[in-house]
Write a protein that holds these residues in place. Structure first.
Motif, mmCIF file in Angstrom:
data_model
loop_
_atom_site.group_PDB
_atom_site.id
_atom_site.type_symbol
_atom_site.label_atom_id
_atom_site.label_comp_id
_atom_site.label_asym_id
_atom_site.label_seq_id
_atom_site.Cartn_x
_atom_site.Cartn_y
_atom_site.Cartn_z
ATOM 1 N N THR A 201 0.696 -0.487 0.526
ATOM 2 C CA THR A 201 0.398 0.262 0.616
ATOM 3 C C THR A 201 1.119 1.371 0.268
ATOM 4 O O THR A 201 -0.127 1.835 -0.087
ATOM 5 C CB THR A 201 -1.255 -0.075 1.326
ATOM 6 N N GLY A 202 2.279 0.865 0.324
ATOM 7 C CA GLY A 202 2.982 2.302 0.206
ATOM 8 C C GLY A 202 4.963 2.294 0.669
ATOM 9 O O GLY A 202 4.349 1.295 1.811
ATOM 10 N N VAL A 203 5.738 2.852 0.677
ATOM 11 C CA VAL A 203 6.618 2.782 1.375
ATOM 12 C C VAL A 203 6.964 5.166 1.352
ATOM 13 O O VAL A 203 6.433 5.384 1.155
ATOM 14 C CB VAL A 203 7.870 3.233 -0.122
ATOM 15 N N VAL A 204 7.033 4.624 3.247
ATOM 16 C CA VAL A 204 7.104 6.305 3.254
ATOM 17 C C VAL A 204 9.392 6.255 3.516
ATOM 18 O O VAL A 204 9.311 5.915 4.365
ATOM 19 C CB VAL A 204 6.708 6.783 4.682
ATOM 20 N N LYS A 205 9.493 7.342 3.247
ATOM 21 C CA LYS A 205 10.913 7.223 3.619
ATOM 22 C C LYS A 205 11.101 8.744 4.857
ATOM 23 O O LYS A 205 11.179 9.716 3.766
ATOM 24 C CB LYS A 205 11.973 6.867 1.810
ATOM 25 N N SER A 206 10.738 8.335 5.996
ATOM 26 C CA SER A 206 11.165 9.200 6.972
ATOM 27 C C SER A 206 11.872 8.462 7.834
ATOM 28 O O SER A 206 10.993 7.879 8.661
ATOM 29 C CB SER A 206 9.658 10.335 7.158
ATOM 30 N N GLN A 207 12.881 8.931 8.561
ATOM 31 C CA GLN A 207 13.444 8.551 10.034
ATOM 32 C C GLN A 207 12.649 9.085 10.777
ATOM 33 O O GLN A 207 12.596 8.088 12.035
ATOM 34 C CB GLN A 207 15.123 8.880 9.808
ATOM 35 N N LEU A 208 11.952 9.975 10.438
ATOM 36 C CA LEU A 208 11.769 10.442 11.504
ATOM 37 C C LEU A 208 9.646 9.996 12.126
ATOM 38 O O LEU A 208 9.666 9.683 13.281
ATOM 39 C CB LEU A 208 11.398 12.172 11.705
ATOM 40 N N LEU A 209 9.383 9.801 10.715
ATOM 41 C CA LEU A 209 8.073 8.982 10.701
ATOM 42 C C LEU A 209 8.864 7.656 11.520
ATOM 43 O O LEU A 209 7.163 7.017 12.491
ATOM 44 C CB LEU A 209 6.687 9.182 9.646
ATOM 45 N N ASN A 210 9.708 7.276 11.344
ATOM 46 C CA ASN A 210 9.655 5.616 11.979
ATOM 47 C C ASN A 210 9.910 5.778 13.600
ATOM 48 O O ASN A 210 9.817 5.320 13.950
ATOM 49 C CB ASN A 210 11.059 5.363 11.095
ATOM 50 N N ARG A 211 10.853 7.120 14.159
ATOM 51 C CA ARG A 211 10.994 6.985 15.072
ATOM 52 C C ARG A 211 9.569 7.534 16.137
ATOM 53 O O ARG A 211 9.518 6.238 17.063
ATOM 54 C CB ARG A 211 11.816 8.045 15.102
ATOM 55 N N CYS A 212 8.900 7.745 15.288
ATOM 56 C CA CYS A 212 7.104 8.258 16.539
ATOM 57 C C CYS A 212 6.738 6.676 16.228
ATOM 58 O O CYS A 212 5.769 6.562 16.882
ATOM 59 C CB CYS A 212 6.563 9.138 14.862
ATOM 60 N N LEU A 213 6.332 6.627 15.154
ATOM 61 C CA LEU A 213 5.798 4.968 14.561
ATOM 62 C C LEU A 213 6.446 4.076 15.732
ATOM 63 O O LEU A 213 5.225 3.433 16.580
ATOM 64 C CB LEU A 213 5.790 4.619 13.634
ATOM 65 N N TRP A 214 7.635 3.905 16.131
ATOM 66 C CA TRP A 214 7.885 2.661 17.326
ATOM 67 C C TRP A 214 7.398 3.201 18.756
ATOM 68 O O TRP A 214 6.982 2.641 19.310
ATOM 69 C CB TRP A 214 10.106 2.429 16.841
ATOM 70 N N ASP A 215 7.625 4.292 18.471
ATOM 71 C CA ASP A 215 7.271 5.527 19.530
ATOM 72 C C ASP A 215 5.806 4.868 20.327
ATOM 73 O O ASP A 215 5.473 4.890 21.198
ATOM 74 C CB ASP A 215 7.547 6.964 20.042
ATOM 75 N N VAL A 216 5.253 4.725 19.551
ATOM 76 C CA VAL A 216 3.816 4.522 19.408
ATOM 77 C C VAL A 216 3.629 3.401 20.668
ATOM 78 O O VAL A 216 2.310 3.025 21.278
ATOM 79 C CB VAL A 216 3.048 4.389 18.640
ATOM 80 N N TYR A 217 4.743 2.364 20.213
ATOM 81 C CA TYR A 217 4.384 0.737 20.608
ATOM 82 C C TYR A 217 4.800 0.964 21.943
ATOM 83 O O TYR A 217 4.812 -0.639 22.692
ATOM 84 C CB TYR A 217 4.632 0.084 19.263
ATOM 85 N N CYS A 218 6.502 1.329 22.208
ATOM 86 C CA CYS A 218 6.986 1.006 22.537
ATOM 87 C C CYS A 218 8.179 2.551 23.503
ATOM 88 O O CYS A 218 9.090 2.302 23.911
ATOM 89 C CB CYS A 218 8.420 0.479 22.629
ATOM 90 N N GLY A 219 7.142 3.686 23.640
ATOM 91 C CA GLY A 219 8.126 5.092 23.972
ATOM 92 C C GLY A 219 7.891 4.891 24.572
ATOM 93 O O GLY A 219 7.223 4.182 26.488
ATOM 94 N N GLU A 220 8.023 6.024 25.604
ATOM 95 C CA GLU A 220 7.669 6.906 27.200
ATOM 96 C C GLU A 220 6.521 6.392 26.992
ATOM 97 O O GLU A 220 5.712 6.200 28.360
ATOM 98 C CB GLU A 220 8.103 8.073 27.512
ATOM 99 N N SER A 221 4.631 6.697 26.408
ATOM 100 C CA SER A 221 3.788 6.739 26.371
ATOM 101 C C SER A 221 3.161 6.130 25.908
ATOM 102 O O SER A 221 2.401 6.228 24.841
ATOM 103 C CB SER A 221 2.610 7.727 26.756
ATOM 104 N N PRO A 222 3.347 4.592 26.306
ATOM 105 C CA PRO A 222 2.836 3.380 24.816
ATOM 106 C C PRO A 222 1.482 2.808 24.429
ATOM 107 O O PRO A 222 0.627 3.047 26.115
ATOM 108 C CB PRO A 222 3.249 2.512 24.923
ATOM 109 N N ILE A 223 0.868 2.600 23.889
ATOM 110 C CA ILE A 223 -0.243 2.467 23.580
ATOM 111 C C ILE A 223 -1.158 0.633 24.652
ATOM 112 O O ILE A 223 -1.884 0.500 25.251
ATOM 113 C CB ILE A 223 -1.653 2.138 22.793
ATOM 114 N N ASP A 224 0.382 0.336 25.001
ATOM 115 C CA ASP A 224 0.146 -1.020 26.099
ATOM 116 C C ASP A 224 1.097 -1.226 26.684
ATOM 117 O O ASP A 224 2.172 -1.527 25.721
ATOM 118 C CB ASP A 224 -0.515 -2.245 24.972
#
Length: 251
Positions: A201-224
């Motif tokens: 469905t797509g390819v996004v080249k962005s180191q910043l977005l990469n970091r943000c996406l992982w932060d959703v799952y294992c950052g300071e305030s993860p969803i679980d």
């Protein structure tokens, strides 16, 4: 489906902890699930997710950076989760919908969760000359879900590869414990390749977005938060076992 011998094939299985098999062809890898979790909203379970890593490279880098650190200490160390998100090893995030939602629902959810994180990390991570502008990257990422019906059982997988594998390398039979299969093509480095039910469905080249996406799952305030703790526990447990095996091999 027959694959040429020049392609790297992987099998990911949503059973934890379960080793992942890989054909020993060009750019071999071994992706293993290290944690699972749930995305809930208002008491409703929206989707299950799993975080996968190239076990050998991941544990090797973990040991070099964190030594024999205990799980409790690792779970509280922000540096560990930053490492998991940006280390030089292949990784994947696999989602499985647990209820029917629309693509617009998913777009809005990522707009909120990623949008606020873009502002948080944009001063720490600068986009490269060949990368998308942060806002453009987010729009491009969200657009992948436009007009889609994400019914219960739908699989969404985000893949990063650090082996320099050709873009036609394939992952086959991604099982989330359901019967359908998902085929994925690996991107390289900072490129986030998204597949929904096996369809690119797509390819996004962005180191910043990469970091943000992982932060959703294992950052300071993860969803679980439980998934974040389990990641630390699984990592330290497997790292310890690997060291013990290496010591026994020397005896």
């Amino acid at each position: 489906m027959q694959e040429s011998s020049s392609k790297t094939q992987f099998t990911l299985r949503m059973s934890a902890p379960a080793s992942v098999t890989a054909n020993k062809t060009e750019n071999p890898s071994n992706l293993r699930i290290f944690t699972t979790g749930l995305r809930t909203k208002l008491l409703f379970q929206v989707y299950a997710f799993g975080l996968y890593f190239d076990e050998e490279k991941y544990l090797e880098e973990f040991s070099a950076r964190f030594g024999s650190a205990k799980a409790d200490a690792v779970a509280k160390d922000h540096a560990f989760f930053s490492f998991a998100a940006s280390g030089r090893f292949s990784r994947a995030i696999s989602l499985c919908m647990l209820r029917d939602i629309t693509g617009e629902d998913m777009k809005e959810a990522f707009n909120v969760s990623l949008g606020e994180r873009l502002r948080k990390f944009e001063h720490e991570i600068k986009a490269g000359d060949d990368e998308a502008d942060p806002d453009d990257a987010l729009h491009q990422f969200q657009s992948q879900f436009s007009g889609r019906k994400l019914t219960k059982g739908t699989r969404i997988v985000f893949v990063w590869d650090h082996h320099g594998a050709p873009q036609n390398s394939k992952i086959t039979k991604t099982c989330l414990p359901f019967s359908n299969t998902v085929s994925l093509f690996l991107g390289a480095g900072r490129s986030i390749r998204t597949y929904i039910q096996g369809e690119p469905t797509g390819v996004v080249k962005s180191q910043l977005l990469n970091r943000c996406l992982w932060d959703v799952y294992c950052g300071e305030s993860p969803i679980d938060k439980n998934a974040k703790v389990l990641l630390a526990k699984t990592t330290t447990m497997l790292s310890s076992k690997k060291k013990q095996s290496q010591l026994k091999a020397k005896l």
